[in-house]
Design an enzyme around this catalytic site. Structure first.
Site, PDB file in Angstrom:
ATOM      1  N   LYS A 177       0.872  -1.188   0.000  1.00  0.00           N
ATOM      2  CA  LYS A 177       0.000   0.000   0.000  1.00  0.00           C
ATOM      3  C   LYS A 177       0.901   1.227   0.000  1.00  0.00           C
ATOM      4  O   LYS A 177       1.502   1.585   1.004  1.00  0.00           O
ATOM      5  CB  LYS A 177      -0.884  -0.020   1.252  1.00  0.00           C
ATOM      6  CG  LYS A 177      -2.109   0.814   1.147  1.00  0.00           C
ATOM      7  CD  LYS A 177      -1.988   2.168   1.527  1.00  0.00           C
ATOM      8  CE  LYS A 177      -2.028   3.158   2.423  1.00  0.00           C
ATOM      9  NZ  LYS A 177      -1.847   4.470   1.736  1.00  0.00           N
ATOM     10  N   GLU A 251       9.476   1.056  10.820  1.00  0.00           N
ATOM     11  CA  GLU A 251      10.587   1.968  10.498  1.00  0.00           C
ATOM     12  C   GLU A 251      10.007   3.374  10.562  1.00  0.00           C
ATOM     13  O   GLU A 251       9.350   3.816   9.630  1.00  0.00           O
ATOM     14  CB  GLU A 251      11.097   1.684   9.078  1.00  0.00           C
ATOM     15  CG  GLU A 251      11.686   0.328   8.864  1.00  0.00           C
ATOM     16  CD  GLU A 251      13.034   0.174   9.547  1.00  0.00           C
ATOM     17  OE1 GLU A 251      13.629   1.182   9.963  1.00  0.00           O
ATOM     18  OE2 GLU A 251      13.477  -0.977   9.678  1.00  0.00           O
ATOM     19  N   CYS A 285      14.221  10.224   6.848  1.00  0.00           N
ATOM     20  CA  CYS A 285      14.108   9.893   8.274  1.00  0.00           C
ATOM     21  C   CYS A 285      15.471   9.914   8.961  1.00  0.00           C
ATOM     22  O   CYS A 285      15.539   9.982  10.183  1.00  0.00           O
ATOM     23  CB  CYS A 285      13.455   8.520   8.417  1.00  0.00           C
ATOM     24  SG  CYS A 285      14.275   7.295   7.395  1.00  0.00           S
ATOM     25  N   GLU A 382      10.557  15.895  14.782  1.00  0.00           N
ATOM     26  CA  GLU A 382      10.969  15.763  13.375  1.00  0.00           C
ATOM     27  C   GLU A 382      10.218  16.786  12.512  1.00  0.00           C
ATOM     28  O   GLU A 382       8.998  16.839  12.534  1.00  0.00           O
ATOM     29  CB  GLU A 382      10.616  14.343  12.907  1.00  0.00           C
ATOM     30  CG  GLU A 382      11.050  14.043  11.502  1.00  0.00           C
ATOM     31  CD  GLU A 382      10.673  12.624  11.083  1.00  0.00           C
ATOM     32  OE1 GLU A 382       9.527  12.192  11.319  1.00  0.00           O
ATOM     33  OE2 GLU A 382      11.536  11.941  10.501  1.00  0.00           O
TER      34      GLU A 382
END
Ligand code: NAD
Length: 480
Positions: A177, A251, A285, A382
């Site tokens: 997906k 992750e 990331c 972040e």
């Protein structure tokens, strides 16, 4: 000039389907803001259909040998090589990546599939002996069955490959997906893979996180969900997967510190931040979003960094190969990034950048923020955009405390001319990857990628990832 809009379908059981509702969702080029494609807006019914197709394909696939799986994965890698320029262009248009950056991902994606082609033939259980008198015990390492990979928008093709390779190598059926914003390279790859893989072994279903991703997470036939995405999405998925006790591999986000010790080379550091902080518009990331610099070389590093960053060429990748940085992925993401800058405490200084640029698309100038403190939002959360913060420290110990002082644990780097000092720091850094005198690269298919702390658990790449995608069975045979 209007752009031609391609309409895609989902790839399910080797066939192409619109969503059951017939609804589609637009896919936008973030460099222009224009819609370039429509993809199916999947529903719960579409999840049911894809799982049924996967179930149908499973028995035949379970009968294939590791050698057969290897050959198919090698052929898939060739598909990437043979269509690298087309996939590069698609990735560049859909994600806003400079062509050089998108092109760079193709050989690595092909290499990753080749690595897992080999890995298919390494699976083993480590026993075939008598541990109880009169019985032989065998350990079988088996595939899980049907597994789902849910991918983010920053590296769509590469993240899909990272989830597909180990899934197929281990003998599982894969359902992918892709992210709402960036499904195009995954759907095009599925078209190309159609020539290679048996129907139903690899399926792609597009749509929103809820209902499509969530439907996969809750489906009892699916044995593993592997997500690359945001921390909050990871937590939601872990909670929802608990109802069927399926495996979850996460992750998640990062806030990577780059620790610059007092003997580091300031010129090398400034160049490394240009890559580490602004590659893919900082939407990485493992981006070096927190620069921690010894107070002894702080001024030198900062002034070199400003010069380097201000020389970066920002623009639409379609305008030429010399573009260093494209847009962020969407208007929403641009507002999110600028929101962090608006909320800075008055003590903080935006040394360069800090605003949007261009009259179309979603561009943000490469930005450096100084005079920040450890508890500031810009240090603790972040941003996922072209923004780095710079902090100073007085001692190596203080630097490591700052580096470890967030909830994230994905990646970090240390810069020093003294390898002993750098290694001592690497030992204490609580991150799944630590680079020395480098940030972001190299990526190696043999090496595990995954986080500590709230950056998640489980590994992508490497033979370690095969553990996520397999289960161990003990078979005990009574001897006659
Ligand atoms: P996201 O979490 O918003 O979306 C990721 C995927 O999850 C999408 O496909 C989305 O549709 C799906 N999703 C959303 N809600 C869901 C739900 N309730 N159930 C199931 N699926 C759901 O992340 P994003 O904004 O696409 O990507 C950016 C994030 O990904 C950043 O936080 C970044 O750090 C992270 N990331 C991590 C790594 C890594 O290797 N650790 C790599 C790349 C990106």
């Amino acid at each position: 000039m209007s752009v031609a809009i391609t309409v895609y379908k989902n790839y399910v059981g080797g066939e192409w389907f619109e969503s059951s509702s017939g609804e589609t969702m637009p896919v936008v080029n973030p460099s222009t803001g224009e819609t370039i494609a429509e993809v199916p807006r999947g529903s719960a019914e579409d999840v049911t259909r894809v799982v049924a197709a996967a179930k149908k394909a499973l028995p035949d696939w379970l009968g294939r040998t590791p050698k057969a799986r290897m050959e198919l994965l090698l052929a898939l890698a060739d598909v990437i090589d043979q269509n690298a320029e087309e996939l590069t262009l698609l990735e560049s248009q859909n994600v806003g990546k400079p062509m050089a950056i998108a092109r760079d991902e193709m050989p690595f994606s092909a290499d990753n599939l080749r690595f897992f082609a080999g890995a298919a033939r390494t699976l083993e259980g480590k026993a075939a002996a008598e541990y109880v008198e009169g019985y032989t015990s065998i350990v079988r390492r088996e595939p899980l069955g049907i597994v789902a990979g849910i991918t983010p928008w920053n590296y769509p093709l590469m993240m899909m490959v990272w989830k597909l390779g180990p899934a197929l190598a281990a003998g599982n059926i894969s359902i992918i997906k892709p992210a709402e914003q960036t499904p195009l390279s995954t759907l095009r790859f599925a078209e190309l893979a159609q020539e290679v893989l048996p129907p139903g072994v690899f399926n792609v279903i597009t749509g929103d996180g809820i209902p499509v991703g969530d439907g996969l997470v809750r489906d009892p036939e699916i044995r593993l969900v592997s997500l690359t995405g945001d921390i909050e999405t990871g937590k939601t998925i872990a909670r929802n997967a608990a109802d069927t006790l399926k495996r979850v591999h996460l992750e998640l986000g990062g806030k990577a510190p780059m620790v610059v010790l007092d003997d580091a080379d300031p010129a090398q550091v400034a160049e490394a931040i240009k890559i580490g902080g602004y590659w893919n518009s900082g939407q990485d990331c493992t981006a070096s979003s927190r620069i921690l610099v010894s107070e002894r070389i702080y001024d030198d590093v900062l002034s070199r960094l400003v010069t380097t960053v201000e020389a970066m060429k920002v623009g639409d990748p379609a305008d030429g190969e010399e573009i260093d940085m494209g847009p962020v992925i969407s208007q929403e993401q641009r507002e999110r990034v600028l929101g962090f800058l608006e909320r800075l405490p008055s003590r903080a200084t935006v040394v360069t950048g800090g605003e949007s640029v261009g009259d179309r698309g979603f561009f943000v100038k490469p930005t450096i923020v100084a005079d920040v403190e450890q508890d500031d939002e810009i240090v603790q959360r972040e941003v996922f955009g072209p923004v780095v913060s710079v902090q100073r420290f007085a001692s190596d110990e203080a630097a490591l405390e700052l580096a470890n002082g967030t909830r994230y644990g994905l990646a970090a780097s240390v810069f020093s001319r003294d390898v002993g000092r750098a290694l001592a720091a690497a030992k204490k850094l609580e991150f799944g990857t630590v680079w020395v005198n480098e940030h972001l690269f190299p990526l190696a298919s043999e090496m595990p990628h995954g986080g500590f702390k709230e950056s998640g658990y489980g590994k992508d790449m490497s033979l370690y990832s095969m553990e996520e995608y397999t289960r161990l069975k003990h078979v005990a045979v009574k001897l006659g």
